[in-house]
Design an enzyme around this catalytic site. Structure first.
Site, PDB file in Angstrom:
ATOM      1  N   ASP A 119       0.864  -1.184   0.000  1.00 48.16           N
ATOM      2  CA  ASP A 119       0.000   0.000   0.000  1.00 48.16           C
ATOM      3  C   ASP A 119       0.903   1.238   0.000  1.00 48.16           C
ATOM      4  O   ASP A 119       1.311   1.712  -1.060  1.00 48.16           O
ATOM      5  CB  ASP A 119      -0.907  -0.094   1.235  1.00 48.16           C
ATOM      6  N   ARG A 169     -11.541 -11.963   5.724  1.00 49.19           N
ATOM      7  CA  ARG A 169     -10.377 -12.727   5.239  1.00 49.19           C
ATOM      8  C   ARG A 169     -10.777 -14.020   4.533  1.00 49.19           C
ATOM      9  O   ARG A 169     -10.053 -14.533   3.693  1.00 49.19           O
ATOM     10  CB  ARG A 169      -9.456 -13.097   6.404  1.00 49.19           C
TER      11      ARG A 169
END
Ligand code: IMP
Ligand code: MG
Length: 177
Positions: A106, A168
Site C-alpha cells: 500500500d 479474510r
C-alpha cells in the site's frame, strides 16, 4: 456476485476467484522458471498473506522452503514513525535466495522498514512477491518483482485481507463502495 457488508461498510466485487488464481499461476510459473535448480526460501508476512502464500506455494514445482512471520509494530523514532519487530523469523538466511510474500503493498512503509533488516542477514538475493499493489498510495517506493494486480487506491477485503478483522475468508476480493 452481490454487494456485501463487512462490519458497517459495503463492498462490491472486484477480483473474482478465477482471476486471482490465474494471476497466481502466472507468478508461480515465473518463479519456477527464474529459480529453476535453486531452492528459494519464502517468507510470508502474516496475517494477510496466508491465502496467497498457500495457493502460490501449491503451484510451485521447484524445491522451496517457506516460513511465516508476523511483523509487530511498536512506537519508534524513525522517519516513518513506525518500527517493526519480526516474530517467528527463526531461519538462517545467510546465502539463501529469499522471496517475501505480501498480500498488498500500500504505502510501502512495512517493507521499507523490514527489507533493510533482512538484508542484515545477508541473503544471496531478495525479491518481493505481492498479490496487490496500490501505486497511487505509495509513500515509500518498493520494487515488487512478482505482482498479481496493480489496483486503484481504494480499500479492499477478501482473500486474506481484512477490514477490522473480518472478510479474510472470502474467496474473491471486494472493493469499498
Ligand atoms: P503498507 O505498509 O502501507 O504498504 O501496508 C501494509 C499492510 O497494510 C498490508 O500488508 C495490509 O495488511 C494492510 N493493508 C493495506 N491496504 C489494505 C487494504 O486495502 N485492505 C486491507 N488491508 C490493507
Ligand atoms: Mg500484510
Amino acid at each position: 456476485m452481490p454487494v456485501i457488508n463487512v462490519h458497517d461498510k459495503k463492498f462490491s466485487p472486484f477480483l473474482s476467484e478465477q482471476e486471482i488464481q490465474q494471476q497466481i499461476k502466472k507468478i508461480a510459473a515465473a518463479i519456477n522458471e527464474d529459480y529453476a535448480g535453486m531452492r528459494p526460501m519464502f517468507i510470508a508476512i502474516l496475517n494477510g498473506s496466508f491465502m496467497f502464500a498457500a495457493d502460490l506455494f501449491k503451484y510451485l514445482t521447484i524445491d522451496a522452503e517457506i516460513c511465516f512471520i508476523k511483523l509487530a509494530s511498536y512506537k519508534g523514532t524513525t522517519s516513518s514513525g513506525q518500527m517493526f519487530t519480526a516474530i517467528g523469523l527463526d531461519v538462517d538466511l545467510i546465502g539463501k535466495d529469499v522471496i517475501i510474500i505480501e498480500d498488498i503493498v500500500d504505502t510501502g512503509r512495512t517493507l521499507n522498514e523490514f527489507l533493510p533488516k533482512l538484508m542484515h542477514q545477508q541473503p544471496a538475493s531478495l525479491k518481493i512477491a505481492a498479490l496487490l499493489h496500490k501505486p497511487d498510495a505509495v509513500k515509500f517506493p518498493i520494487r515488487v518483482d512478482y505482482l498479481g494486480f496493480s489496483i486503484p487506491n481504494k480499500f479492499v477485503v477478501g482473500y486474506g485481507l481484512d477490514y477490522d478483522g473480518l472478510g479474510r475468508n472470502l474467496r474473491e476480493i471486494y472493493q469499498l463502495v
